[in-house]
Scaffold this active site. Structure first.
Site, mmCIF file in Angstrom:
data_model
loop_
_atom_site.group_PDB
_atom_site.id
_atom_site.type_symbol
_atom_site.label_atom_id
_atom_site.label_comp_id
_atom_site.label_asym_id
_atom_site.label_seq_id
_atom_site.Cartn_x
_atom_site.Cartn_y
_atom_site.Cartn_z
ATOM 1 N N TYR A 139 0.820 -1.217 0.000
ATOM 2 C CA TYR A 139 0.000 0.000 0.000
ATOM 3 C C TYR A 139 0.854 1.266 0.000
ATOM 4 O O TYR A 139 0.367 2.353 -0.310
ATOM 5 C CB TYR A 139 -0.951 0.022 1.203
ATOM 6 C CG TYR A 139 -2.063 -1.007 1.145
ATOM 7 C CD1 TYR A 139 -2.217 -1.837 0.049
ATOM 8 C CD2 TYR A 139 -2.964 -1.147 2.183
ATOM 9 C CE1 TYR A 139 -3.225 -2.787 -0.008
ATOM 10 C CE2 TYR A 139 -3.982 -2.093 2.137
ATOM 11 C CZ TYR A 139 -4.103 -2.912 1.035
ATOM 12 O OH TYR A 139 -5.102 -3.846 0.983
ATOM 13 N N LYS B 27 3.230 -15.343 1.654
ATOM 14 C CA LYS B 27 3.113 -16.015 0.364
ATOM 15 C C LYS B 27 4.551 -16.319 -0.083
ATOM 16 O O LYS B 27 4.997 -15.908 -1.164
ATOM 17 C CB LYS B 27 2.359 -15.101 -0.628
ATOM 18 C CG LYS B 27 1.942 -15.758 -1.908
ATOM 19 C CD LYS B 27 0.798 -16.747 -1.765
ATOM 20 C CE LYS B 27 0.473 -17.396 -3.091
ATOM 21 N NZ LYS B 27 -0.364 -18.601 -2.970
ATOM 22 N N ASP C 274 -3.347 -18.080 1.022
ATOM 23 C CA ASP C 274 -4.514 -18.771 0.455
ATOM 24 C C ASP C 274 -5.019 -19.846 1.416
ATOM 25 O O ASP C 274 -6.221 -19.988 1.656
ATOM 26 C CB ASP C 274 -4.193 -19.348 -0.942
ATOM 27 C CG ASP C 274 -2.822 -19.989 -1.035
ATOM 28 O OD1 ASP C 274 -1.997 -19.800 -0.114
ATOM 29 O OD2 ASP C 274 -2.563 -20.694 -2.024
ATOM 30 N N ASP D 191 -5.497 -6.784 5.671
ATOM 31 C CA ASP D 191 -6.706 -6.048 5.289
ATOM 32 C C ASP D 191 -7.813 -7.044 4.943
ATOM 33 O O ASP D 191 -8.955 -6.953 5.418
ATOM 34 C CB ASP D 191 -6.350 -5.178 4.062
ATOM 35 C CG ASP D 191 -7.414 -4.152 3.737
ATOM 36 O OD1 ASP D 191 -8.426 -4.100 4.442
ATOM 37 O OD2 ASP D 191 -7.221 -3.409 2.755
ATOM 38 N N ASP E 230 -11.083 -8.659 7.645
ATOM 39 C CA ASP E 230 -12.504 -8.522 7.306
ATOM 40 C C ASP E 230 -13.180 -9.880 7.241
ATOM 41 O O ASP E 230 -14.340 -10.030 7.641
ATOM 42 C CB ASP E 230 -12.674 -7.793 5.962
ATOM 43 C CG ASP E 230 -12.851 -6.297 6.158
ATOM 44 O OD1 ASP E 230 -12.437 -5.799 7.239
ATOM 45 O OD2 ASP E 230 -13.408 -5.633 5.278
#
Ligand code: NAD
Length: 367
Positions: free
Chosen positions: A143, A194, A226, A250, A254
């Protein structure tokens, strides 16, 4: 009686004002009951600040937040400010306060209270009693990484690009936050990366192993993102503390939030680096927004905000007994069948924002 704790309140907009009003009552009760002693100040953020000062956050308010021991924020935003220029939007105030306070660690607990297990879209036995903490790196990663942008190539095609970058100190400091939390909880950290594809997260994994050496009592495991997403909905109770990068956090936080089924119940904390005296900048806020659709109608659930206050007591002030007492008052309120509209169940008693505050205060006094 403990020393005075300097707390800055930023109610913000919409239901932020209403849920902050309930927290103010609880703080006043704690003060009167001798549970803790506070020095409260208050400031404007978001639309409220735009209306008063023309900007979503003033330098004075930032300075007051930096001078406080902890900041407790409601929420910002609303249709009234939809048409203000992008750099003046209420949400810019939120981004600025996070940046100016150097808040690099975002703590999002996902807790399913026994009485609300039916509110989840997952089966009761998968989520009942769930208590996990997601620690998201908040100021680095893709980001913020440079270079970034959208360019036009020589052949006329356009190229959009971002950079996923993490340095050793950035990884170690977020790792330490996660391990420190695990020491106080279930003594397990799952680091999510990852590393099978991304070099920056190979480094992430290696550095988490380095941090783990300082915490011999905490077990560290690693998951690819994943698989972590899959495990979160398959068997979330296997996790204690999860720590991950800005973007993965992020998304996963959620996903974990939805395991609990109700936005009105979810608190959060964002922490900065500790100074030489161990003091950290800290901002506590509910996960939900300003909910313009129900604002000003005494319909908002104040429990996410009240639980954010409990996090503040625990993580900024080490007032674990007071935090337990407040969380137990919330549990007792739910056990009594008191509900706001968003968590209403058949046979329960429906109350408004203030009624929920009354019930928590009653159980606090009886605890
Ligand atoms: P929202 O969280 O405000 O509302 C989503 C839905 O959940 C709405 O139907 C709302 O009524 C309900 N809801 C949320 N909190 C509730 C509570 N405590 N009790 C009962 N019901 C509740 O999200 P949104 O509608 O996408 O955004 C509204 C505004 O809030 C926007 O301006 C957005 O930018 C802003 N926002 C701010 C923050 C923040 O300040 N941290 C976070 C998210 C959204």
């Amino acid at each position: 009686m403990t020393a005075k704790k300097k707390v800055m309140l930023l109610p913000g907009d919409g239901i932020g004002q209403e849920v902050t009003a309930q927290v103010r009552r609880i703080i006043a009760w704690m003060e009167e009951a001798g549970v803790a002693s506070f020095e409260l100040s208050e400031g404007l953020i978001g639309g409220a600040s735009i209306d008063a000062h023309g900007v979503p956050l003033t330098d004075e308010t930032v300075a007051a937040c930096l001078a406080a021991d902890a900041v407790l924020m409601g929420a910002v935003g609303g249709p009234k400010w939809d048409n203000v220029p992008f750099d003046k939007k209420p949400e810019r105030g939120l981004l600025r306060i996070r940046k100016d306070m150097g808040l690099f660690a975002n703590l999002r607990p996902a807790i399913v209270f026994e009485e609300l297990a039916e509110a989840s879209t997952l089966k009761r036995d998968v989520v009942a009693g769930l208590d996990i903490m997601i620690v998201r790196e908040l100021t680095g990663g893709i980001y913020f990484g440079q270079p970034r942008g959208i360019e036009t190539l020589e052949n006329g095609d356009r190229k959009g690009f971002n950079t996923l970058v993490y340095t050793t100190p950035e990884i170690r400091r977020i790792g330490k936050v996660a391990f420190d939390l695990a020491v106080k909880r279930g003594k397990r950290v799952t680091s999510v990366d990852k590393a099978n594809v991304l070099e920056s997260t190979i480094l992430w994994r290696e550095e988490m192993e380095v941090v783990a050496k300082e915490y011999p009592d905490v077990a560290l495991s690693h998951l690819y993102v994943d698989n972590a997403a899959m495990q979160l909905v398959r068997n979330p109770k296997q996790f204690d503390v999860m720590v991950t990068t800005n973007m993965f956090g992020d998304i996963l936080s959620d996903c974990a939030a939805m395991l609990t089924g109700s936005l009105g119940m979810l608190p959060s904390a964002s922490l900065g680096a500790a100074d030489a005296n161990g003091k950290r900048n800290a901002l506590y806020e509910p996960v939900h927004g300003s909910a313009p659709d129900i604002a000003g109608q005494d319909l908002a659930n104040p429990l996410a905000m009240i639980l954010s206050l409990a996090m503040m007591l625990r993580y900024s002030f080490d007032l674990d007994a007071a935090a337990d007492r407040l969380e137990n008052a919330v549990k007792a309120t739910l056990a009594e069948g008191i509900r706001t509209g968003d968590i209403m169940q058949p046979g329960a008693t429906k109350v408004g924002t203030k009624g929920m505050g009354d019930a928590v205060l009653k159980h606090l006094a009886n605890a």
